[in-house]
Design a protein around this motif. Structure first.
Motif, PDB file in Angstrom:
ATOM      1  N   ARG A 205       1.029   4.804  -3.008  1.00  0.00           N
ATOM      2  CA  ARG A 205       0.223   3.667  -3.480  1.00  0.00           C
ATOM      3  C   ARG A 205       0.428   2.422  -2.621  1.00  0.00           C
ATOM      4  NH1 ARG A 205       1.280   0.301  -9.034  1.00  0.00           N
ATOM      5  NH2 ARG A 205      -0.511  -1.083  -8.890  1.00  0.00           N
ATOM      6  N   HIS A 206       1.669   2.207  -2.136  1.00  0.00           N
ATOM      7  CA  HIS A 206       1.968   0.984  -1.392  1.00  0.00           C
ATOM      8  C   HIS A 206       2.006   1.196   0.123  1.00  0.00           C
ATOM      9  CE1 HIS A 206       2.849  -1.682  -4.799  1.00  0.00           C
ATOM     10  NE2 HIS A 206       3.376  -0.625  -5.390  1.00  0.00           N
ATOM     11  N   GLY A 207       1.719   2.408   0.583  1.00  0.00           N
ATOM     12  CA  GLY A 207       1.637   2.652   2.015  1.00  0.00           C
ATOM     13  C   GLY A 207       2.970   2.862   2.692  1.00  0.00           C
ATOM     14  N   GLY A 208       3.972   3.369   1.966  1.00  0.00           N
ATOM     15  CA  GLY A 208       5.277   3.647   2.556  1.00  0.00           C
ATOM     16  C   GLY A 208       5.449   5.127   2.851  1.00  0.00           C
ATOM     17  N   VAL A 209       6.498   5.449   3.583  1.00  0.00           N
ATOM     18  CA  VAL A 209       6.837   6.826   3.933  1.00  0.00           C
ATOM     19  C   VAL A 209       8.202   7.138   3.350  1.00  0.00           C
ATOM     20  CG1 VAL A 209       7.280   8.462   5.800  1.00  0.00           C
ATOM     21  CG2 VAL A 209       5.501   6.713   6.060  1.00  0.00           C
ATOM     22  N   VAL A 210       8.297   8.213   2.577  1.00  0.00           N
ATOM     23  CA  VAL A 210       9.563   8.602   1.967  1.00  0.00           C
ATOM     24  C   VAL A 210      10.384   9.403   2.967  1.00  0.00           C
ATOM     25  CG1 VAL A 210      10.670   9.890   0.093  1.00  0.00           C
ATOM     26  CG2 VAL A 210       8.527   8.651  -0.332  1.00  0.00           C
ATOM     27  N   ASP A 211      11.629   8.993   3.150  1.00  0.00           N
ATOM     28  CA  ASP A 211      12.571   9.769   3.968  1.00  0.00           C
ATOM     29  C   ASP A 211      13.238  10.784   3.048  1.00  0.00           C
ATOM     30  OD1 ASP A 211      14.589  10.790   5.567  1.00  0.00           O
ATOM     31  OD2 ASP A 211      15.025   8.870   6.524  1.00  0.00           O
ATOM     32  N   ARG A 212      12.895  12.060   3.208  1.00  0.00           N
ATOM     33  CA  ARG A 212      13.386  13.111   2.307  1.00  0.00           C
ATOM     34  C   ARG A 212      14.731  13.684   2.741  1.00  0.00           C
ATOM     35  NH1 ARG A 212       7.868  13.751   2.919  1.00  0.00           N
ATOM     36  NH2 ARG A 212       6.653  13.528   0.993  1.00  0.00           N
ATOM     37  N   PHE A 213      15.346  13.071   3.728  1.00  0.00           N
ATOM     38  CA  PHE A 213      16.589  13.630   4.263  1.00  0.00           C
ATOM     39  C   PHE A 213      17.737  12.631   4.102  1.00  0.00           C
ATOM     40  CE2 PHE A 213      12.955  15.403   6.490  1.00  0.00           C
ATOM     41  CZ  PHE A 213      13.141  16.754   6.253  1.00  0.00           C
ATOM     42  N   VAL A 214      17.887  12.139   2.875  1.00  0.00           N
ATOM     43  CA  VAL A 214      18.937  11.177   2.542  1.00  0.00           C
ATOM     44  C   VAL A 214      19.646  11.679   1.289  1.00  0.00           C
ATOM     45  CG1 VAL A 214      19.471   8.804   1.890  1.00  0.00           C
ATOM     46  CG2 VAL A 214      17.648   9.258   3.543  1.00  0.00           C
ATOM     47  N   PHE A 222       8.446   1.139   5.623  1.00  0.00           N
ATOM     48  CA  PHE A 222       7.132   0.510   5.666  1.00  0.00           C
ATOM     49  C   PHE A 222       6.931  -0.209   6.991  1.00  0.00           C
ATOM     50  CE2 PHE A 222       8.432   0.825   1.307  1.00  0.00           C
ATOM     51  CZ  PHE A 222       7.288   0.992   0.545  1.00  0.00           C
ATOM     52  N   ASP A 223       5.663  -0.286   7.419  1.00  0.00           N
ATOM     53  CA  ASP A 223       5.322  -1.084   8.588  1.00  0.00           C
ATOM     54  C   ASP A 223       5.416  -2.575   8.300  1.00  0.00           C
ATOM     55  OD1 ASP A 223       4.821   1.108  10.234  1.00  0.00           O
ATOM     56  OD2 ASP A 223       2.692   1.193   9.715  1.00  0.00           O
ATOM     57  N   GLU A 224       5.152  -2.969   7.061  1.00  0.00           N
ATOM     58  CA  GLU A 224       5.148  -4.380   6.683  1.00  0.00           C
ATOM     59  C   GLU A 224       6.105  -4.607   5.508  1.00  0.00           C
ATOM     60  OE1 GLU A 224       3.665  -6.677   8.345  1.00  0.00           O
ATOM     61  OE2 GLU A 224       2.511  -5.355   9.675  1.00  0.00           O
ATOM     62  N   PRO A 225       6.770  -5.745   5.448  1.00  0.00           N
ATOM     63  CA  PRO A 225       7.745  -5.990   4.376  1.00  0.00           C
ATOM     64  C   PRO A 225       7.128  -6.273   3.015  1.00  0.00           C
ATOM     65  CG  PRO A 225       7.592  -7.899   5.810  1.00  0.00           C
ATOM     66  CD  PRO A 225       6.770  -6.821   6.460  1.00  0.00           C
ATOM     67  N   ARG A 230       6.825  -5.203  -2.975  1.00  0.00           N
ATOM     68  CA  ARG A 230       6.006  -4.917  -4.151  1.00  0.00           C
ATOM     69  C   ARG A 230       6.317  -3.542  -4.738  1.00  0.00           C
ATOM     70  NH1 ARG A 230       2.344  -7.972  -1.037  1.00  0.00           N
ATOM     71  NH2 ARG A 230       1.441  -6.144   0.004  1.00  0.00           N
ATOM     72  N   MET A 231       6.557  -2.547  -3.885  1.00  0.00           N
ATOM     73  CA  MET A 231       6.936  -1.238  -4.409  1.00  0.00           C
ATOM     74  C   MET A 231       8.280  -1.312  -5.125  1.00  0.00           C
ATOM     75  SD  MET A 231       7.691   2.463  -2.665  1.00  0.00           S
ATOM     76  CE  MET A 231       8.671   3.616  -3.659  1.00  0.00           C
ATOM     77  N   ALA A 232       9.229  -2.053  -4.545  1.00  0.00           N
ATOM     78  CA  ALA A 232      10.531  -2.191  -5.188  1.00  0.00           C
ATOM     79  C   ALA A 232      10.398  -2.800  -6.568  1.00  0.00           C
ATOM     80  CB  ALA A 232      11.456  -3.035  -4.309  1.00  0.00           C
ATOM     81  N   MET A 233       9.546  -3.809  -6.702  1.00  0.00           N
ATOM     82  CA  MET A 233       9.332  -4.434  -8.013  1.00  0.00           C
ATOM     83  C   MET A 233       8.738  -3.428  -8.993  1.00  0.00           C
ATOM     84  SD  MET A 233      10.140  -7.816  -7.721  1.00  0.00           S
ATOM     85  CE  MET A 233       9.034  -8.926  -8.593  1.00  0.00           C
ATOM     86  N   ASP A 234       7.728  -2.673  -8.556  1.00  0.00           N
ATOM     87  CA  ASP A 234       7.097  -1.691  -9.435  1.00  0.00           C
ATOM     88  C   ASP A 234       8.073  -0.589  -9.829  1.00  0.00           C
ATOM     89  OD1 ASP A 234       4.713  -3.008  -9.492  1.00  0.00           O
ATOM     90  OD2 ASP A 234       3.625  -1.628  -8.179  1.00  0.00           O
TER      91      ASP A 234
END
Length: 344
Positions: A205-214, A222-225, A230-234
């Motif tokens: 929804r917010h345009g981020g990429v999940v790192d599945r290897f953590v 994200f490309d932009e902060p 906003r994703m962190a708040m949600d």
């Protein structure tokens, strides 16, 4: 750290040039000063002090005929010292016989160039070795990380099969969100799956990429902060039962992309995930800590959009976190969460 400072820049390789002739040092400095950070040493002993220091160079251009210690002996000592054994060394010398070149290569030099130098050829060879060395180091780091997450067969195919050639790396500025739940090891499998699904949904929804290897946490980049905050708040609102601690940090990231089991994947390597984790460690339960590097980019946005926060706390004596946000828990259409009821 002053929040008005810009985010960090891409690391510039450090090239050590070793030659007892000032004219040669001047020439090499002129060739590379616009491309790399050039360090100079007028003798073999001075070169070893630099190589063995806490900040060794990324590559060494080494003359052979020097009065106090010849280049062959310098290279022997570099290769015998474990922390420096893999530093690429290029001989740049007036010794032009095949026997001299064979000795240099047998000692572990990655290349052998003779004087008088062809400036264009020297630049081409150095740049090729810098790229190859950086790629090899990233592959090694990626290999160590994925060994904990891929099956032995998948890992073997990736790093010792045809898939190795498809590994690519991109260096760019990213904003990293690190989120971990209190008592994560005690979560039920259902709760862990629900949390992972929520992270995936909100990242999309917010345009981020999940790192599945953590291990043990959720990492999204994200490309932009702004979208990251906003994703962190949600996520904090929709998963408030987990009492998440989150950290947000912006920096130059190495993004590794590869194919495993016929699927394209990506992950972060380098220190940025660890830095975001350290920022998260400064946050209270249920809060989001924002690093100075990120805060300088979203300060105005945060200051005009904190009405939904229970607490906005600024730190003036920390290099890790500039501000800590605790959003008000909300349910329903405002967050559009698929995560409602987790932990109940």
């Amino acid at each position: 750290m002053n929040p008005s400072q810009p985010t960090q820049e891409v690391k510039i390789p450090r090239i050590l040039v070793v030659d007892d002739m000032p004219d040669n040092l001047f020439l090499m400095n002129g060739l590379f000063e616009d491309r790399y950070q050039v360090i100079q040493a007028p003798s073999g002993k001075d070169a070893l002090k630099i190589v063995m220091s806490d900040s060794p160079p990324d590559m060494v251009l080494l003359d052979i005929m020097m009065p106090d210690m010849d280049g062959y002996e310098v290279l022997r000592r570099i290769r015998q010292h474990t922390p420096t054994a893999n530093i690429p060394v290029i001989f740049l010398t007036a010794l032009a016989s095949q026997q001299d070149e064979r000795l240099g290569m047998d000692l572990g030099a990655v290349d052998y160039l003779t004087k008088p130098v062809d400036p264009e050829l020297v630049v081409q060879r150095v740049e090729a070795h810098v790229r190859a060395t950086a790629h090899a180091r990233r592959v090694e780091e990626l290999s160590e990380k994925l060994a904990r997450h891929l099956s032995p067969a998948s890992w073997e195919r990736l790093f010792y099969g045809a898939e190795l050639e498809a590994i690519r790396f991109e260096q760019k500025q990213q904003t990293v969100l690190y989120a971990e739940a209190a008592g994560a090891s005690n979560l039920s499998e259902r709760d862990r799956d629900s949390f992972a699904a929520e992270v995936e949904w909100l990242a999309t929804r917010h345009g981020g990429v999940v790192d599945r290897f953590v291990d043990g946490a959720a990492v999204i980049f994200f490309d932009e902060p702004g979208p990251c905050v906003r994703m962190a708040m949600d996520l904090q609102r929709s998963a408030n039962e987990l009492h998440l601690r989150m950290g947000i940090h912006t920096g130059i990231c190495d993004i590794g992309t590869f194919r495993s089991d016929y699927e394209g994947r990506c992950t972060l390597i380098g220190i940025e995930t660890g830095l975001a984790a350290k920022v998260a460690a400064t946050a209270a339960s249920g809060s989001i800590a924002v690093s100075p590097e990120t805060y300088v980019l979203v300060r105005d946005e945060i200051q005009t959009d904190t009405s939904g926060c229970l607490l906005t706390e600024e730190f003036h004596d920390s290099d890790l976190a500039q501000i800590c946000l605790t959003p008000t828990p909300q349910k329903g259409e405002h967050v559009l969460s698929t995560f409602a009821g987790l932990g109940l």
